[in-house]
Enzyme design. Structure first.
Site, PDB file in Angstrom:
ATOM      1  N   GLU A  41     -14.443   8.312 -33.907  1.00 20.77           N
ATOM      2  CA  GLU A  41     -15.054   8.316 -32.569  1.00 20.77           C
ATOM      3  C   GLU A  41     -14.133   9.135 -31.679  1.00 20.77           C
ATOM      4  OE1 GLU A  41     -15.671   4.361 -30.842  1.00 20.77           O
ATOM      5  OE2 GLU A  41     -15.174   5.197 -28.877  1.00 20.77           O
ATOM      6  N   ARG A  45     -12.518  11.410 -22.950  1.00 15.62           N
ATOM      7  CA  ARG A  45     -11.532  11.234 -21.883  1.00 15.62           C
ATOM      8  C   ARG A  45     -10.721  12.491 -21.625  1.00 15.62           C
ATOM      9  NH1 ARG A  45      -9.302   5.363 -23.780  1.00 15.62           N
ATOM     10  NH2 ARG A  45     -11.381   4.562 -24.180  1.00 15.62           N
ATOM     11  N   THR A  69     -16.482   6.620 -24.984  1.00 10.71           N
ATOM     12  CA  THR A  69     -16.364   6.700 -23.529  1.00 10.71           C
ATOM     13  C   THR A  69     -17.523   7.528 -22.940  1.00 10.71           C
ATOM     14  OG1 THR A  69     -13.979   6.852 -23.990  1.00 10.71           O
ATOM     15  CG2 THR A  69     -14.627   6.799 -21.690  1.00 10.71           C
ATOM     16  N   LYS A 129     -20.224  -3.397 -28.855  1.00  8.92           N
ATOM     17  CA  LYS A 129     -18.763  -3.310 -28.957  1.00  8.92           C
ATOM     18  C   LYS A 129     -18.200  -4.402 -28.043  1.00  8.92           C
ATOM     19  CE  LYS A 129     -15.503  -0.078 -26.729  1.00  8.92           C
ATOM     20  NZ  LYS A 129     -14.960   1.278 -26.751  1.00  8.92           N
TER      21      LYS A 129
HETATM   22  C1  3PG Z   1     -11.771   2.353 -26.622  1.00 12.09           C
HETATM   23  O1  3PG Z   1     -12.089   3.289 -25.930  1.00 12.09           O
HETATM   24  O2  3PG Z   1     -12.554   1.869 -27.410  1.00 12.09           O
HETATM   25  C2  3PG Z   1     -10.430   1.747 -26.459  1.00 12.09           C
HETATM   26  O3  3PG Z   1      -9.642   2.419 -25.558  1.00 12.09           O
HETATM   27  C3  3PG Z   1      -9.699   1.596 -27.730  1.00 12.09           C
HETATM   28  O4  3PG Z   1      -8.824   0.580 -27.492  1.00 12.09           O
HETATM   29  P1  3PG Z   1      -7.352   0.583 -28.086  1.00 12.09           P
HETATM   30  O5  3PG Z   1      -6.693   1.869 -27.637  1.00 12.09           O
HETATM   31  O6  3PG Z   1      -6.678  -0.627 -27.514  1.00 12.09           O
HETATM   32  O7  3PG Z   1      -7.494   0.526 -29.557  1.00 12.09           O
END
Ligand code: 3PG
Length: 320
Positions: A41, A45, A69, A129
């Site tokens: 994924e 960002r 995101t 999620k």
């Molecule tokens: C996401 O966008 O799903 C999270 O930022 C992932 O979370 P993590 O960096 O704590 O694994």
């Protein structure tokens, strides 16, 4: 189940990756895929997000690339144009979800509360999620929040998962995959430390599959010869004998077959934590299963034979 979602659940992990350069994204995807994780994924960002999705879709065949995101319908359009196969959002945006449903796009929106879950269900979504899973209360929270929706909801916990805690999540029946950035840490991306990412992926897949020797089956031409051999072997090592229908089982590990069974010499049974995940993983290595030799109990696959033999032994998988 949607085919892409099925594939993500067979992998069991969704590495959430934020990159500054699209070339890095391709290298990361290849590294993960070579080590058993053929999905990624890419978050939106950074400015490199869109190009990264395109580069992976074009250069990494067999990798399921998704966009993370995703906050707007416009972003859904942009990532789909570039070859994304699924959409993940931190929260539940009804416009994004409805657009995806209308256009037959797999979307996994973020939820944090029962109200979010019911909103998702009312929009026609059954896989969400849970975000940010650890900050919300971790496994304890997940179990409590999913309790009223046992049979209608599937979850991809994300946020704060790491090498230490992800298996505990994955062992919960409603959890189909775990997401997170721990498999592609930002320091490793910055340092182009693909070795580190390879190790993390490899270790995670090893833990998920949990391959180990379960038992060895030894062929005999008759019950009489199986009995003779098994009695002798049991007496040498003081193994307990179980007289079964088709075999004598010693110490749950040595199966003396009462007639010639699979394999020239016999069979090797490899235990795994998940037969469907193991089959998916082995398929990627070119190993197929024997279609008419599967055993299903209560809707669950409990044994499959692989279309291969080693040193005169057939090989089958059993549930650990
Ligand atoms: C996401 O966008 O799903 C999270 O930022 C992932 O979370 P993590 O960096 O704590 O694994």
């Amino acid at each position: 189940m949607n085919e892409i979602l099925k594939e993500l659940s067979l992998i069991g992990l969704i590495p959430v990756t934020t990159v500054e350069k699209s070339d890095d994204a391709v290298e990361i995807s290849r590294t993960l895929a070579e080590n058993g994780i053929s999905c990624i994924e890419i978050t939106l960002r950074t400015e490199a997000g869109l190009d990264s999705i395109k580069s992976i879709a074009e250069n990494c065949p067999g990798v399921v690339v998704g966009a993370g995101t995703v906050l707007t319908v416009q972003q859904v359009e942009q990532v789909m144009e570039r070859g994304a196969k699924f959409i993940v959002s931190p929260g539940l945006n009804p416009d994004v979800v409805s657009y995806c449903i209308d256009n037959d796009i797999l979307v996994i929106p973020g939820v944090a509360t029962p109200s979010d879950i019911e909103k998702a269900l009312s929009l026609g979504i059954d896989t969400v999620k849970l975000f940010p899973a650890e900050a919300l209360g971790g496994v304890k929270y997940l179990k409590a929040v999913v309790a009223p929706y046992q049979n209608i909801l599937k979850l991809v916990p994300t946020g704060g998962l790491n090498t230490q805690n992800y298996l505990e999540y994955l062992n919960i029946p409603q959890v189909i995959a775990c997401g997170g950035s721990w498999l592609t840490p930002s320091d490793a991306i910055k340092e182009k430390n693909y070795h580190k990412m390879a190790n993390l992926a490899n270790m995670a897949i090893k833990q998920i599959l949990g391959f180990k020797l379960h038992h060895v089956g030894l062929n005999h031409a008759s019950e009489e010869s199986a009995k003779k051999a098994s009695d002798f072997f049991a007496s040498l090592f003081d193994f307990a004998v179980h007289d079964g229908t088709g075999s004598f089982m010693l110490a749950s590990q040595f199966e003396f077959m009462k007639s010639k069974f699979a394999g020239d010499n016999g069979h090797i049974a490899i235990g795994t934590n998940s037969i469907p995940r193991a089959v998916y993983y082995l398929n990627k290595k070119g190993i197929q299963i024997v279609p008419d030799k599967q055993i299903v109990k209560n809707g669950k696959l409990i044994s499959v034979y692989l279309d291969m033999s080693i040193s005169g032994f057939a090989v089958h998988l059993v549930q650990n």
